[in-house]
Design a protein around this motif. Structure first.
Motif, PDB file in Angstrom:
ATOM      1  N   ASP A  32      19.089  10.040   8.771  1.00 49.48           N
ATOM      2  CA  ASP A  32      18.386  10.287  10.038  1.00 49.48           C
ATOM      3  C   ASP A  32      18.329  11.780  10.380  1.00 49.48           C
ATOM      4  O   ASP A  32      19.105  12.579   9.860  1.00 49.48           O
ATOM      5  N   HIS A  82      11.912   8.281  13.443  1.00 49.32           N
ATOM      6  CA  HIS A  82      13.085   8.415  14.315  1.00 49.32           C
ATOM      7  C   HIS A  82      12.625   9.055  15.632  1.00 49.32           C
ATOM      8  O   HIS A  82      13.367   9.773  16.260  1.00 49.32           O
ATOM      9  N   HIS A  86      13.673  12.418  19.571  1.00 52.34           N
ATOM     10  CA  HIS A  86      15.022  11.845  19.617  1.00 52.34           C
ATOM     11  C   HIS A  86      15.468  11.491  21.040  1.00 52.34           C
ATOM     12  O   HIS A  86      16.632  11.601  21.405  1.00 52.34           O
TER      13      HIS A  86
END
Ligand SMILES: [Zn+2]
Length: 224
Positions: A32, A82, A86
């Protein structure tokens, strides 16, 4: 009658065993928060060990390294999203989540021509609105079953130990391609997992063995 029942039970057990034998022990390594300055080295290391993995990229970093998604795909690995920045998705409305994920999907599609299948939600946080947005976008949500805790320990030895002491067939392992300690840990972890007979595959390949249809209205942590 009892004998017939017993035969049926034995047949079911045999068929079950045959189904389990159809695939070798498998693990999906996931990285990630990239792409980063370590992503290329991670890809090289994966290739050297005949391993695949999935990279869950943050769109704002893809913007800085727009060549990386294609490089990852060319190496036989998978790109997932992702999110844009974030942000925890459980704090956003469905509309905001949809817009965020839409931009991520478009970005990767424009750069590679590939459609993203998987979302790794930041901190693993999801909401009913997240499921709704993913459903509209045909995205599947994957968390993890084994956290390497590389983000916490930032220690090569501890990352190696955490993975090798706890790994099981069907695991999805959370790692980050943003720390040099994770890269160093993988130099030990990859050959050891291979020596134990595991195949290291992408999230899509692991879940191709999922019994039944995959849905956007839930999240997945491992292949059960
Ligand atoms: Zn993250």
């Amino acid at each position: 009658m009892k004998r017939v029942f017993l035969c049926l039970v034995m047949l079911a057990l045999l068929l079950g065993a045959a189904a389990a034998d159809e695939r070798p022990p498998m693990i999906a390594l996931t990285f990630d928060d990239g792409p980063s300055e370590y992503t290329q080295q991670m890809l090289d290391l994966l290739a050297e060990n005949d391993c695949k993995a999935t990279f869950f990229m943050i769109a704002q970093y893809v913007e800085m390294m727009p060549e990386m998604p294609q490089i990852v795909i060319d190496s036989g690995c998978e790109v997932g999203t992702h999110t844009l920045f974030h942000r925890p998705l459980n704090e956003l409305s469905e509309g905001k989540i949809y817009t965020d994920l839409c931009k991520c999907i478009e970005q990767i599609e424009e750069l590679t021509g590939e459609h993203i299948r998987w979302l790794r939600p930041p901190w693993g946080k999801v909401s009913m609105d997240t499921y709704a947005a993913c459903r509209r976008l045909n995205l599947l949500i994957v968390k993890w079953s084994l956290d390497s805790s590389d983000w916490e320990s930032r220690n090569t030895e501890k990352i190696v130990q955490q993975i090798l002491d706890n790994v099981r067939d069907g695991d999805v392992i959370l790692c980050h391609d943003t720390y040099p300690e994770t890269l160093e840990a993988m130099r030990i972890v990859l050959p050891e997992l291979k020596a134990r007979g595991y195949e290291l595959v992408t999230v899509s390949e692991l879940f191709s063995y999922f019994p039944g249809e995959l849905k956007s209205t839930t999240f997945y942590t491992r292949l059960n």
